[in-house]
Design a protein around this motif. Structure first.
Motif, short mmCIF file in Angstrom:
data_model
loop_
_atom_site.label_atom_id
_atom_site.label_comp_id
_atom_site.label_asym_id
_atom_site.label_seq_id
_atom_site.Cartn_x
_atom_site.Cartn_y
_atom_site.Cartn_z
N GLU A 1 0.89 -1.17 0.00
CA GLU A 1 0.00 0.00 0.00
C GLU A 1 0.92 1.21 0.00
O GLU A 1 1.79 1.28 -0.85
N GLU A 2 0.76 2.14 0.96
CA GLU A 2 1.75 3.21 1.10
C GLU A 2 3.04 2.61 1.62
O GLU A 2 4.13 3.00 1.23
N ASP A 3 2.92 1.66 2.54
CA ASP A 3 4.05 0.92 3.08
C ASP A 3 4.00 -0.51 2.55
O ASP A 3 3.09 -0.88 1.83
N VAL A 4 5.00 -1.29 2.93
CA VAL A 4 5.13 -2.66 2.42
C VAL A 4 5.02 -3.62 3.60
O VAL A 4 5.75 -3.50 4.58
N ARG A 5 4.11 -4.59 3.51
CA ARG A 5 3.92 -5.59 4.56
C ARG A 5 4.76 -6.81 4.21
O ARG A 5 4.62 -7.39 3.13
N VAL A 6 5.67 -7.18 5.14
CA VAL A 6 6.62 -8.26 4.87
C VAL A 6 6.60 -9.27 6.01
O VAL A 6 6.57 -8.92 7.18
N LYS A 7 6.63 -10.54 5.64
CA LYS A 7 6.79 -11.64 6.60
C LYS A 7 8.28 -11.93 6.65
O LYS A 7 8.87 -12.38 5.66
N CYS A 8 8.91 -11.62 7.80
CA CYS A 8 10.37 -11.69 7.92
C CYS A 8 10.85 -12.92 8.67
O CYS A 8 10.17 -13.45 9.53
N MET A 9 12.08 -13.29 8.35
CA MET A 9 12.79 -14.34 9.07
C MET A 9 13.60 -13.68 10.19
O MET A 9 13.78 -12.46 10.19
N HIS A 10 14.08 -14.47 11.12
CA HIS A 10 14.93 -13.99 12.20
C HIS A 10 16.36 -14.42 11.97
O HIS A 10 16.62 -15.43 11.33
N LYS A 11 17.29 -13.64 12.51
CA LYS A 11 18.72 -13.90 12.36
C LYS A 11 19.18 -14.96 13.36
O LYS A 11 18.76 -14.96 14.51
N ASN A 12 20.07 -15.85 12.88
CA ASN A 12 20.58 -16.92 13.72
C ASN A 12 22.08 -17.10 13.43
O ASN A 12 22.53 -18.19 13.14
N GLY A 13 22.83 -15.99 13.45
CA GLY A 13 24.25 -16.02 13.12
C GLY A 13 24.52 -15.23 11.86
O GLY A 13 23.63 -14.57 11.32
N ILE A 14 25.76 -15.29 11.39
CA ILE A 14 26.14 -14.55 10.19
C ILE A 14 25.59 -15.26 8.96
O ILE A 14 25.88 -16.44 8.74
N ASN A 15 24.76 -14.54 8.20
CA ASN A 15 24.11 -15.07 7.00
C ASN A 15 23.39 -16.39 7.28
O ASN A 15 23.46 -17.34 6.51
N LYS A 16 22.68 -16.44 8.38
CA LYS A 16 21.90 -17.61 8.76
C LYS A 16 20.57 -17.12 9.34
O LYS A 16 20.57 -16.31 10.26
#
Length: 153
Positions: A86-101
């Motif tokens: 819409e005006e903003d973007v709704r995103v389903k995100c992952m969580h960080k579990n280390g460097i590039n993981k």
């Protein structure tokens, strides 16, 4: 089961997308830009080489729904899937579990609205490391490192 449409108009090249689109089929156009169509070239050795690199369109549009992206939140990169624009973007995100993981959180999903300028780039789906974690492809991670805008937490 994730790819729902595959099209080929020339030998050695296929186009595909996660969501089928027939919006211009009556005009004979099957490779419209809807839903982030991707192209793969089958090399002389018949190995798949995806031509898609991380990119950032001028603005995130409804056509980007269903695509993978990188969100910048608190100075850190988080991969996710664009769910709504819409005006903003709704995103389903992952969580960080280390460097590039990264991993999908549970039991609650991490779905939030982000400003357009918080979407760093669009990208391919991350590669699985194991049953729970994924890793961004090397060219995507290198792209993020070259931006130099994250800390090494």
């Amino acid at each position: 089961m994730k790819i729902h449409q595959v099209i080929s108009f020339s030998p050695g090249t296929i186009k595909y997308r996660d969501i089928t689109c027939l919006c211009q089929a009556d005009k004979g156009v099957l490779d419209c830009a809807c839903y982030g169509i991707k192209e793969v070239s089958l090399g002389e050795e018949a190995s798949l080489q995806c031509t898609e690199e991380p990119s950032r369109p001028e603005a995130i549009m409804k056509e980007n729904i269903g695509q993978w992206c990188i969100v910048k939140y608190d100075g850190e990169p988080y991969p996710g899937i664009i769910l709504e624009v819409e005006e903003d973007v709704r995103v389903k995100c992952m969580h960080k579990n280390g460097i590039n993981k990264f991993y999908w959180p549970g039991p609650r999903e991490d779905i939030s609205w982000y400003r357009d300028d918080q979407i760093v780039c669009l990208m391919k789906e991350p590669q699985p490391l194991n049953k729970r974690s994924v890793q961004l492809e090397k060219e995507v991670w290198k792209f993020l490192e070259n931006l130099g805008c994250w800390s090494d937490k």
